[in-house]
Design a protein around this motif. Structure first.
Motif, PDB file in Angstrom:
ATOM      1  N   GLU A   8       0.831  -1.210   0.000  1.00  0.00           N
ATOM      2  CA  GLU A   8       0.000   0.000   0.000  1.00  0.00           C
ATOM      3  C   GLU A   8       0.866   1.261   0.000  1.00  0.00           C
ATOM      4  O   GLU A   8       0.622   2.183  -0.782  1.00  0.00           O
ATOM      5  CB  GLU A   8      -0.921  -0.003   1.220  1.00  0.00           C
ATOM      6  N   GLU A   9       1.877   1.308   0.859  1.00  0.00           N
ATOM      7  CA  GLU A   9       2.745   2.487   0.941  1.00  0.00           C
ATOM      8  C   GLU A   9       3.461   2.756  -0.374  1.00  0.00           C
ATOM      9  O   GLU A   9       3.618   3.904  -0.778  1.00  0.00           O
ATOM     10  CB  GLU A   9       3.790   2.303   2.049  1.00  0.00           C
ATOM     11  N   GLU A  10       3.908   1.704  -1.028  1.00  0.00           N
ATOM     12  CA  GLU A  10       4.677   1.834  -2.262  1.00  0.00           C
ATOM     13  C   GLU A  10       3.799   1.792  -3.514  1.00  0.00           C
ATOM     14  O   GLU A  10       4.317   1.930  -4.617  1.00  0.00           O
ATOM     15  CB  GLU A  10       5.733   0.727  -2.337  1.00  0.00           C
ATOM     16  N   GLN A  11       2.515   1.568  -3.320  1.00  0.00           N
ATOM     17  CA  GLN A  11       1.556   1.470  -4.420  1.00  0.00           C
ATOM     18  C   GLN A  11       1.992   0.424  -5.455  1.00  0.00           C
ATOM     19  O   GLN A  11       2.016   0.679  -6.657  1.00  0.00           O
ATOM     20  CB  GLN A  11       1.333   2.839  -5.069  1.00  0.00           C
ATOM     21  N   LEU A  14       4.838  -7.179 -13.156  1.00  0.00           N
ATOM     22  CA  LEU A  14       5.104  -5.745 -12.982  1.00  0.00           C
ATOM     23  C   LEU A  14       5.806  -5.498 -11.650  1.00  0.00           C
ATOM     24  O   LEU A  14       6.754  -4.725 -11.566  1.00  0.00           O
ATOM     25  CB  LEU A  14       3.803  -4.946 -13.055  1.00  0.00           C
ATOM     26  N   LEU A  15       5.338  -6.173 -10.613  1.00  0.00           N
ATOM     27  CA  LEU A  15       5.946  -6.024  -9.292  1.00  0.00           C
ATOM     28  C   LEU A  15       7.370  -6.549  -9.285  1.00  0.00           C
ATOM     29  O   LEU A  15       8.268  -5.923  -8.704  1.00  0.00           O
ATOM     30  CB  LEU A  15       5.110  -6.760  -8.239  1.00  0.00           C
ATOM     31  N   GLN A  16       7.608  -7.658  -9.946  1.00  0.00           N
ATOM     32  CA  GLN A  16       8.943  -8.249  -9.981  1.00  0.00           C
ATOM     33  C   GLN A  16       9.970  -7.256 -10.527  1.00  0.00           C
ATOM     34  O   GLN A  16      11.065  -7.130  -9.977  1.00  0.00           O
ATOM     35  CB  GLN A  16       8.928  -9.518 -10.828  1.00  0.00           C
ATOM     36  N   ALA A  17       9.605  -6.541 -11.572  1.00  0.00           N
ATOM     37  CA  ALA A  17      10.527  -5.560 -12.159  1.00  0.00           C
ATOM     38  C   ALA A  17      10.863  -4.462 -11.150  1.00  0.00           C
ATOM     39  O   ALA A  17      12.020  -4.043 -11.030  1.00  0.00           O
ATOM     40  CB  ALA A  17       9.914  -4.958 -13.422  1.00  0.00           C
ATOM     41  N   ILE A  18       9.885  -4.027 -10.401  1.00  0.00           N
ATOM     42  CA  ILE A  18      10.108  -3.003  -9.364  1.00  0.00           C
ATOM     43  C   ILE A  18      11.043  -3.552  -8.290  1.00  0.00           C
ATOM     44  O   ILE A  18      11.998  -2.888  -7.876  1.00  0.00           O
ATOM     45  CB  ILE A  18       8.767  -2.554  -8.752  1.00  0.00           C
ATOM     46  N   LYS A  53      13.186  -0.779   2.520  1.00  0.00           N
ATOM     47  CA  LYS A  53      11.775  -1.179   2.528  1.00  0.00           C
ATOM     48  C   LYS A  53      11.527  -2.346   1.568  1.00  0.00           C
ATOM     49  O   LYS A  53      10.733  -3.241   1.855  1.00  0.00           O
ATOM     50  CB  LYS A  53      10.882   0.002   2.157  1.00  0.00           C
ATOM     51  N   ILE A  54      12.244  -2.372   0.453  1.00  0.00           N
ATOM     52  CA  ILE A  54      12.081  -3.464  -0.507  1.00  0.00           C
ATOM     53  C   ILE A  54      12.704  -4.736   0.059  1.00  0.00           C
ATOM     54  O   ILE A  54      12.155  -5.832  -0.088  1.00  0.00           O
ATOM     55  CB  ILE A  54      12.699  -3.102  -1.878  1.00  0.00           C
ATOM     56  N   ARG A  55      13.815  -4.594   0.734  1.00  0.00           N
ATOM     57  CA  ARG A  55      14.435  -5.755   1.386  1.00  0.00           C
ATOM     58  C   ARG A  55      13.497  -6.330   2.448  1.00  0.00           C
ATOM     59  O   ARG A  55      13.378  -7.545   2.587  1.00  0.00           O
ATOM     60  CB  ARG A  55      15.789  -5.380   1.985  1.00  0.00           C
TER      61      ARG A  55
END
Length: 160
Positions: free
Chosen positions: A81-84, A91-95, A104-106
């Motif tokens: 939610e925070e990162e939308q 699509l998420l995998q690429a991000i 935050k991604i870690r």
């Protein structure tokens, strides 16, 4: 168990919540008592990520895998939610690949890998494999242990 409150000085939560977490640690041997403090901390923390991570660890090490899974999913949902983040995995995998060194991604990848581990413990092997494959594809250094879990889950049974 002796717990030094100063050891938690880095923990960025209000003092009343920190005290509840310390009480949970001090009462570790009494699971129902310590869980009461964890639940109080969760209810007062309004989804604070650090409290969620502490609660996940508590539930995991107390072998309460259902609550550990629920807590890991809350971490994932909060960051999503925070990162939308998009719902679509590709699509998420690429991000995640492009931003995998950001704290935050870690944390997101760690929580996702943790969810896979807990699912494996709950007997949801196919879901655990899927998550492990996804995290392993992003995490070439195996920082999150998904490759190890995948190896365990896909290892052929030993012959007699």
């Amino acid at each position: 168990m002796q717990v030094d409150a100063n050891r938690f000085s880095w923990f960025e939560v209000p003092e009343d919540i920190k005290k509840l977490l310390i009480l949970a640690a001090k009462n570790w041997e009494n699971t129902s008592e310590s869980e009461k403090y964890i639940q109080q901390a969760l209810s007062k923390s309004d989804g604070n990520t650090e409290v969620l991570v502490a609660a996940y660890r508590f539930f995991y090490y107390k072998n309460n895998y259902l609550l550990a899974l629920q807590t890991a999913v809350k971490v994932l949902d909060k960051i999503k939610e925070e990162e939308q983040f998009p719902d679509n995995w590709y699509l998420l995998q690429a991000i995640l690949v492009n931003r995998r060194e950001e704290p935050k991604i870690r944390l997101y990848l760690n929580a996702y890998a943790a969810a896979g581990l807990v699912l494996a413990k709950l007997g949801e092997i196919e879901q655990a494999k899927e998550i492990s494959i996804r995290v392993k594809d992003i995490d070439q250094k195996n920082d999150f242990g998904a490759g190890i879990l995948l190896d365990i889950l896909t290892r052929p049974p030993e012959e007699d």
